[in-house]
Design a protein around this motif. Structure first.
Motif, PDB file in Angstrom:
ATOM      1  N   GLN A   1     -55.546  35.505  22.123  1.00  0.00           N
ATOM      2  CA  GLN A   1     -55.402  35.535  20.666  1.00  0.00           C
ATOM      3  C   GLN A   1     -54.084  34.899  20.243  1.00  0.00           C
ATOM      4  O   GLN A   1     -54.037  34.134  19.276  1.00  0.00           O
TER       5      GLN A   1
ATOM      6  N   GLY B   1     -54.283  31.226  20.658  1.00  0.00           N
ATOM      7  CA  GLY B   1     -55.082  30.667  19.572  1.00  0.00           C
ATOM      8  C   GLY B   1     -54.273  30.535  18.297  1.00  0.00           C
ATOM      9  O   GLY B   1     -54.372  29.513  17.592  1.00  0.00           O
ATOM     10  N   ASP B   2     -53.453  31.551  17.992  1.00  0.00           N
ATOM     11  CA  ASP B   2     -52.581  31.487  16.808  1.00  0.00           C
ATOM     12  C   ASP B   2     -51.608  30.317  16.917  1.00  0.00           C
ATOM     13  O   ASP B   2     -51.351  29.608  15.925  1.00  0.00           O
TER      14      ASP B   2
ATOM     15  N   ARG C   1     -52.021  27.548  18.747  1.00  0.00           N
ATOM     16  CA  ARG C   1     -52.749  26.279  18.630  1.00  0.00           C
ATOM     17  C   ARG C   1     -53.024  25.937  17.172  1.00  0.00           C
ATOM     18  O   ARG C   1     -52.877  24.779  16.751  1.00  0.00           O
ATOM     19  N   ARG C   2     -53.419  26.949  16.403  1.00  0.00           N
ATOM     20  CA  ARG C   2     -53.698  26.707  14.989  1.00  0.00           C
ATOM     21  C   ARG C   2     -52.420  26.341  14.227  1.00  0.00           C
ATOM     22  O   ARG C   2     -52.440  25.456  13.359  1.00  0.00           O
ATOM     23  N   ALA C   3     -51.315  27.025  14.536  1.00  0.00           N
ATOM     24  CA  ALA C   3     -50.048  26.708  13.874  1.00  0.00           C
ATOM     25  C   ALA C   3     -49.599  25.289  14.216  1.00  0.00           C
ATOM     26  O   ALA C   3     -49.153  24.526  13.347  1.00  0.00           O
TER      27      ALA C   3
ATOM     28  N   GLU D   1     -51.490  22.758  15.208  1.00  0.00           N
ATOM     29  CA  GLU D   1     -52.395  21.799  14.574  1.00  0.00           C
ATOM     30  C   GLU D   1     -52.081  21.648  13.090  1.00  0.00           C
ATOM     31  O   GLU D   1     -52.103  20.537  12.546  1.00  0.00           O
ATOM     32  N   GLY D   2     -51.780  22.784  12.431  1.00  0.00           N
ATOM     33  CA  GLY D   2     -51.446  22.733  11.006  1.00  0.00           C
ATOM     34  C   GLY D   2     -50.210  21.898  10.738  1.00  0.00           C
ATOM     35  O   GLY D   2     -50.167  21.123   9.770  1.00  0.00           O
TER      36      GLY D   2
ATOM     37  N   ASN E   1     -50.813  18.151  11.311  1.00  0.00           N
ATOM     38  CA  ASN E   1     -51.645  17.552  10.264  1.00  0.00           C
ATOM     39  C   ASN E   1     -50.912  17.351   8.943  1.00  0.00           C
ATOM     40  O   ASN E   1     -51.486  16.801   7.995  1.00  0.00           O
TER      41      ASN E   1
ATOM     42  N   PRO F   1     -47.812  25.859   6.985  1.00  0.00           N
ATOM     43  CA  PRO F   1     -47.904  25.747   8.440  1.00  0.00           C
ATOM     44  C   PRO F   1     -46.556  25.946   9.138  1.00  0.00           C
ATOM     45  O   PRO F   1     -46.489  26.548  10.218  1.00  0.00           O
TER      46      PRO F   1
ATOM     47  N   GLU G   1     -45.733  29.684   9.260  1.00  0.00           N
ATOM     48  CA  GLU G   1     -46.469  30.383  10.312  1.00  0.00           C
ATOM     49  C   GLU G   1     -45.916  30.046  11.687  1.00  0.00           C
ATOM     50  O   GLU G   1     -45.786  30.922  12.558  1.00  0.00           O
TER      51      GLU G   1
END
Length: 255
Positions: A90, A93-94, A96-98, A100-101, A104, A164, A167
């Protein structure tokens, strides 16, 4: 059990910047909750500080580098004994999302707010004490009289390429803070110093004191050594050095 007050001191410039941004993000979050002219003014002041700090071109790269490094470190822990695989996945995953944000985001962090002419006008006047009054900035005064929906819509727009980063920094600092073990230490005569392991560079010092003690620490240090001098919080005038022994809790954070 007594309540403890924690003081933090960064040991490198990257963590210093992240702590300053975390502080301002906290201010912004706090003052955005209530829609009142004074709290909205405070939210805008915090936002202006954030975009000034993030104007440095390397802030975005620093966050990406730290997230990448932490991902690699956490990835090595997958099969270690005592590690909860679900919690670890988890967290990964947090991250990876941060990551990626942030990747981007088109251009520098905070670009949307930094290039906004309305905010530029406020920032220019904010450098002069008291110069954001209604007669100085009638446009700002008019905006403050608008509905909460108008305020929230504009703030959401300005924060689009800052969220982003917010986070990412929160994740990084959470991992750094949880990386060290708190230990009880004695500062003889109100002074303590210690060498740091150059093979495992510490990023952050955390000093916890009894909240009722009328003293505070002055911390100085770098990657090789640090010192802590405890001071008496004088009700008037300059603080004076505390010359008695001080029991405190110390955490050297290195992730």
């Amino acid at each position: 059990m007594s309540t403890l007050t924690t003081y933090e001191h960064p040991l490198n410039e990257r963590i210093r910047t992240f702590l300053r941004l975390e502080h301002q993000f906290g201010q912004l979050d706090h003052f955005m909750v209530e829609d009142d002219r004074r709290t909205t003014r405070a939210a805008i002041a915090a936002l202006l500080d954030i975009i000034a700090i993030t104007a440095r071109a390397d802030v975005k790269n620093d966050i990406i580098k730290e997230l990448d490094r932490h991902q690699v470190t956490l990835g090595r822990m997958t099969n270690q004994r005592g590690v909860d695989p679900e919690a670890l996945e988890q967290l990964l995953g947090d991250m990876r999302r941060a990551l990626e944000g942030i990747q981007n985001i088109p251009g520098p962090i905070g670009h949307t707010a930094r290039e906004d002419e309305f905010l530029k006008g406020i920032a220019q006047r904010s450098s002069i004490p008291g110069a954001t009054c209604s007669f100085d900035l009638p446009h700002f005064h008019h905006w403050l009289t608008q509905s909460s929906e108008v305020h929230q819509d504009r703030l959401d727009h300005w924060l689009h390429d800052l969220q982003p980063a917010m986070e990412g920094i929160r994740l990084i600092l959470m991992l750094v803070r949880s990386s060290g073990s708190r230990r009880k230490v004695l500062a003889e005569g109100g002074f303590f110093q210690e060498a740091l392991d150059p093979q495992l560079p510490a990023q952050l010092l955390r000093v916890a004191l009894d909240a009722e003690a009328d003293i505070f620490p002055e911390i100085s240090g770098h990657k090789n050594r640090f010192s802590i001098r405890f001071m008496n919080a004088e009700p008037r005038g300059r603080a004076s050095q505390h010359n008695q022994d001080v029991d405190f809790r110390l955490t050297c954070c290195a992730f």
